[in-house]
Design a protein around this motif. Structure first.
Motif, PDB file in Angstrom:
ATOM      1  N   VAL A  14      41.014  49.827  28.916  1.00 60.06           N
ATOM      2  CA  VAL A  14      41.634  51.148  29.000  1.00 60.06           C
ATOM      3  C   VAL A  14      41.396  51.924  27.706  1.00 60.06           C
ATOM      4  O   VAL A  14      41.101  53.124  27.728  1.00 60.06           O
ATOM      5  N   LEU A  15      41.492  51.251  26.583  1.00 56.66           N
ATOM      6  CA  LEU A  15      41.258  51.905  25.300  1.00 56.66           C
ATOM      7  C   LEU A  15      39.817  52.393  25.183  1.00 56.66           C
ATOM      8  O   LEU A  15      39.558  53.511  24.740  1.00 56.66           O
ATOM      9  N   CYS A  16      38.868  51.558  25.597  1.00 58.04           N
ATOM     10  CA  CYS A  16      37.454  51.959  25.537  1.00 58.04           C
ATOM     11  C   CYS A  16      37.171  53.137  26.464  1.00 58.04           C
ATOM     12  O   CYS A  16      36.410  54.035  26.127  1.00 58.04           O
ATOM     13  N   ALA A  17      37.779  53.138  27.644  1.00 59.09           N
ATOM     14  CA  ALA A  17      37.547  54.227  28.597  1.00 59.09           C
ATOM     15  C   ALA A  17      38.163  55.527  28.106  1.00 59.09           C
ATOM     16  O   ALA A  17      37.629  56.608  28.341  1.00 59.09           O
ATOM     17  N   SER A  18      39.278  55.432  27.413  1.00 63.72           N
ATOM     18  CA  SER A  18      39.936  56.654  26.944  1.00 63.72           C
ATOM     19  C   SER A  18      39.278  57.218  25.693  1.00 63.72           C
ATOM     20  O   SER A  18      39.540  58.354  25.320  1.00 63.72           O
ATOM     21  N   CYS A  19      38.438  56.458  25.029  1.00 66.72           N
ATOM     22  CA  CYS A  19      37.795  56.924  23.805  1.00 66.72           C
ATOM     23  C   CYS A  19      36.563  57.784  24.070  1.00 66.72           C
ATOM     24  O   CYS A  19      35.988  58.336  23.141  1.00 66.72           O
ATOM     25  N   ALA A  20      36.125  57.880  25.320  1.00 65.21           N
ATOM     26  CA  ALA A  20      34.966  58.708  25.637  1.00 65.21           C
ATOM     27  C   ALA A  20      35.323  60.161  25.368  1.00 65.21           C
ATOM     28  O   ALA A  20      36.219  60.713  25.979  1.00 65.21           O
ATOM     29  N   LYS A  21      34.649  60.762  24.407  1.00 68.32           N
ATOM     30  CA  LYS A  21      34.970  62.121  23.987  1.00 68.32           C
ATOM     31  C   LYS A  21      33.965  63.093  24.588  1.00 68.32           C
ATOM     32  O   LYS A  21      32.764  62.885  24.512  1.00 68.32           O
ATOM     33  N   HIS A  42      28.569  62.553  27.920  1.00 72.86           N
ATOM     34  CA  HIS A  42      27.719  61.684  27.107  1.00 72.86           C
ATOM     35  C   HIS A  42      26.343  62.310  26.991  1.00 72.86           C
ATOM     36  O   HIS A  42      25.996  63.217  27.727  1.00 72.86           O
ATOM     37  N   GLY A  43      25.594  61.848  26.029  1.00 71.19           N
ATOM     38  CA  GLY A  43      24.261  62.392  25.801  1.00 71.19           C
ATOM     39  C   GLY A  43      24.264  63.400  24.674  1.00 71.19           C
ATOM     40  O   GLY A  43      25.248  63.574  23.957  1.00 71.19           O
TER      41      GLY A  43
END
Length: 82
Positions: A14-21, A42-43
């Motif tokens: 959950v932490l990794c998924a929420s860090c996508a900026k 992303h990109g």
């Protein structure tokens, strides 16, 4: 012990998924004086070459664009102290 490890694993996912900026790209349409702000997950902004969109009549349009993620001063609210 298995429950604790499972909970830690789920919390890490959950932490990794929420860090996508998301990133805001400022794009200029080639051949016009128009600009667009496009948000990508992303990109790189420089990899965007064209954008497809639909107008009010559901007609598909494609614009050739040049994009940058350089932060412009006009995009921020700057308050100068007196």
């Amino acid at each position: 012990m298995k429950k604790v490890l499972t909970l830690i694993g789920v919390a890490a996912l959950v932490l990794c998924a929420s860090c996508a900026k998301e990133k805001n790209c400022r794009c200029s349409i080639i051949g016009t004086q128009s600009t667009r702000i496009i948000t990508i997950k992303h990109g790189s902004c420089s990899q965007l070459n064209h954008v497809t969109y639909f107008d009010a009549l559901d007609s598909s349009h494609v614009d050739n664009i040049v994009c940058t993620d350089y932060p412009f001063e006009a995009d921020t609210n700057i308050v100068y102290q007196k």
